[in-house]
Design a protein around this motif. Structure first.
Motif, short mmCIF file in Angstrom:
data_model
loop_
_atom_site.label_atom_id
_atom_site.label_comp_id
_atom_site.label_asym_id
_atom_site.label_seq_id
_atom_site.Cartn_x
_atom_site.Cartn_y
_atom_site.Cartn_z
N UNK A 73 0.91 -1.26 -0.15
CA UNK A 73 0.26 0.10 0.11
C UNK A 73 1.03 1.23 -0.15
N UNK A 74 0.41 2.23 -0.95
CA UNK A 74 0.80 3.09 -1.37
C UNK A 74 -0.40 4.66 -1.26
N UNK A 75 1.10 5.67 -0.85
CA UNK A 75 -0.09 7.14 -1.18
C UNK A 75 0.89 7.26 -2.69
N UNK A 76 1.46 9.23 -2.94
CA UNK A 76 2.23 9.70 -3.59
C UNK A 76 4.05 9.29 -3.82
N UNK A 77 4.37 8.95 -2.73
CA UNK A 77 5.72 9.00 -1.61
C UNK A 77 6.06 7.99 -2.62
N UNK A 78 6.48 6.60 -2.49
CA UNK A 78 6.67 5.43 -2.99
C UNK A 78 6.28 5.20 -4.48
N UNK A 79 7.44 5.08 -4.90
CA UNK A 79 8.06 5.26 -6.88
C UNK A 79 7.76 3.31 -7.03
N UNK A 80 6.48 2.74 -6.96
CA UNK A 80 6.42 1.83 -7.27
C UNK A 80 6.53 1.52 -9.44
N UNK A 81 8.20 0.62 -8.95
CA UNK A 81 9.29 0.70 -10.52
C UNK A 81 8.94 -0.64 -10.61
N UNK A 82 9.08 -0.64 -12.08
CA UNK A 82 9.38 -2.49 -12.11
C UNK A 82 10.04 -3.08 -11.52
N UNK A 83 11.03 -2.81 -11.02
CA UNK A 83 12.26 -2.92 -10.03
C UNK A 83 11.70 -3.41 -8.75
N UNK A 84 10.90 -3.14 -8.18
CA UNK A 84 10.46 -2.61 -7.12
C UNK A 84 9.42 -4.47 -7.03
N UNK A 85 8.78 -4.34 -8.00
CA UNK A 85 7.16 -4.79 -8.16
C UNK A 85 8.20 -6.63 -8.88
N UNK A 86 9.34 -7.10 -9.41
CA UNK A 86 9.92 -7.79 -9.86
C UNK A 86 10.75 -8.41 -8.81
#
Length: 527
Positions: free
Chosen positions: A48-61
């Motif tokens: 769960x995030x708001x606008x601060x965390x950048x959920x990049x492809x790297x994070x997802x992978x």
């Protein structure tokens, strides 16, 4: 035990559905570095995030167990949606959680603008008592023009009516019946601009709405009107607004958002006629709790095998079904996109017909994509394959899907038909073996057009010389014609001409095309 990671600050009351769940472990840490986030997300099933965390492809992978990402808010710009979809991760958001807070903030800004409250208070802080300098205007009997009549626009309208304001609204999905039910006047954009004493915008920021309020649109407004933007920075062209206030055309403005934020040094802030807040539309205790609750509920339900209410991306489709449907997704969206740009009026019904090879497959995913293509012209990236049906229903649009054995000679055929309060238009497309997607029928006319690139659609009378005059005019403006298709039902009658060109037909060239003899309508679009 399911593990949920929360990487941005959230209301603890809002995440109670997770904290009170005995089968869910919730970890909250908003101080993590990017490297620490990569490590922490590796064992999480939900993020769960708001606008601060950048959920990049790297994070997802880096998250092999991740099933769902929740955005406690509306925008999902900080989440790589494509990467999430590719990795089978559902993304949800909270589109309704800040509706009331934004509407109330708009009204606070409206009243402050009308009565010069921030400016007067500032003078008091400077130990100045200047009553005559801050004479305001009453809201009673003033016209509030609302551009964008979705959830927030409707809430603003109800509050404005409580102040006995007259409300006129423009929205591509608003018709007379819906307007009457809401107690407002349904107007065109020009009518709203011309009549508004106060103008407020509540649209998404998409290509169609970027700088919607600009030098040209401001010029048709009343002298002395006031403008509010509590929606998205960029809907109002800020330089044009600055000049309009300087010249006296616009009496003042209230802004909660700017094109580039933070905007502490913005020239508009130097004008005494401008009041502003630092993007506070969703900044209430209740709104923050609401968005957290909405997202927490969806995550809890999904982890327990249930369904989510506010999906942003496409849920998984079986590999076998995807293999059969995949070639048709792009064609379906192109058909919807094409029609949305040529149809006139308020959309009321969409009919999608399938035949040939598509008879024995589940075509609902294709219909979703067609609806997405239609609605994205007005709503932008907020529309996707999953929420297309719900959004259409919210707009009062009926969707009908049918299958037929009639193929008109094609091995597969998709026909999308739209009905508005003014007309009915249809477009049929197919996949030709080895040649790709083709539009094969436009309304009653048979044509053969690749549905992509820059297109010019011309309705004309079938008379000698019409095609030549169009070609000559485009040549004068150095616009090269790639292909041209002409369809007619009978000699000398109504006809349609569809051209693909190497660059957009705009400005003077577009205007002159509409003036060519025998031409009745010109529509330029990009697919």
């Amino acid at each position: 035990m399911h593990r949920v990671l929360i990487s941005d600050p959230l209301s603890e009351d809002g995440i109670k559905p997770l904290l009170e769940a005995e089968d869910i472990e919730t970890v909250m840490d908003s101080t993590m570095s990017y490297e620490q986030l990569l490590e922490a997300v590796a064992s999480a099933e939900a993020l769960i995030v708001r606008s601060q965390t950048q959920v990049t492809r790297e994070v997802i992978e880096h998250a092999p167990h991740l099933k769902i990402i929740g955005r406690a808010g509306v925008g999902v710009d900080n989440i790589d949606i494509d990467a999430a979809t590719e990795n089978g991760v559902i993304v949800v958001n909270a589109p309704d959680g800040n509706t009331i807070s934004t509407a109330e903030h708009t009204m606070a800004m409206l009243m402050s603008l009308a009565r010069n409250i921030p400016q007067a208070y500032h003078q008091l802080q400077q130990k100045r008592w200047e009553r005559k300098k801050f004479v305001g205007v009453e809201l009673k009997d003033k016209v509030l023009g609302i551009v964008g009549f979705g959830r927030i626009g409707r809430e603003v309208a109800q509050r404005a009516k409580g102040h006995r304001m007259k409300v006129i609204a423009f929205d591509p999905f608003l018709n007379e019946e819906k307007a009457e039910k809401s107690g407002v006047t349904n107007g065109s954009l020009d009518e709203v601009l011309q009549q508004a004493d106060f103008l407020t915008v509540h649209t998404p920021l998409i290509e169609k709405t970027k700088h919607l309020i600009n030098e040209e649109t401001i010029s048709v407004m009343k002298t002395g009107a006031r403008i509010l933007n509590c929606a998205r920075g960029g809907i109002v062209e800020e330089n044009a607004l600055y000049e309009a206030i300087q010249s006296g055309k616009i009496a003042g403005a209230a802004l909660d958002v700017f094109e580039e934020e933070p905007a502490t040094e913005h020239p508009l802030l130097s004008l005494p006629e401008v009041i502003a807040t630092p993007h506070l539309g969703a900044s209430t205790v209740e709104a923050q709790e609401n968005v957290a609750t909405d997202v927490s509920y969806d995550i809890r339900e999904l982890l327990r095998g249930g369904t989510v209410r506010n999906p942003v991306n496409l849920p998984s489709v079986s590999s076998e079904m995807m293999e059969r449907l995949a070639p048709y997704f792009k064609l379906s969206e192109q058909l919807g996109s094409f029609l949305s740009k040529v149809v006139d009026g308020t959309l009321e019904r969409v009919n999608v017909y399938y035949s040939g090879e598509l008879l024995d497959v589940d075509t609902i995913p294709l219909t979703r994509v067609a609806i997405k293509g239609i609605l994205s012209h007005h709503i932008g990236d907020r529309i996707n394959d999953v929420n297309a049906f719900k959004t259409a229903a919210d707009k009062g649009i009926t969707i009908n899907e049918q299958k037929s054995t009639r193929t008109k000679g094609f091995t597969n055929l998709i026909t999308v038909e739209v009905e508005t309060d003014k007309e009915k238009r249809s477009l049929a497309g197919t996949l030709l073996n080895g040649l790709g997607a083709r539009i094969v029928q436009f309304d009653q006319y048979s044509i053969d057009v690749v549905p992509e690139g820059h297109l010019v659609v011309i309705r004309h009378t079938d008379q000698p010389g019409a095609i030549g005059r169009v070609g000559s005019l485009l040549a004068e403006h150095e616009i090269n014609i790639a292909t041209m298709q002409v369809g007619r039902t009978n000699e000398g009658g109504e006809a349609v001409m569809v051209l693909t060109v190497d660059k957009p037909v705009v400005g003077e060239c577009n205007e002159k095309l509409g003036q060519v003899e025998d031409i009745k309508q010109v529509q330029c679009l990009t697919i």
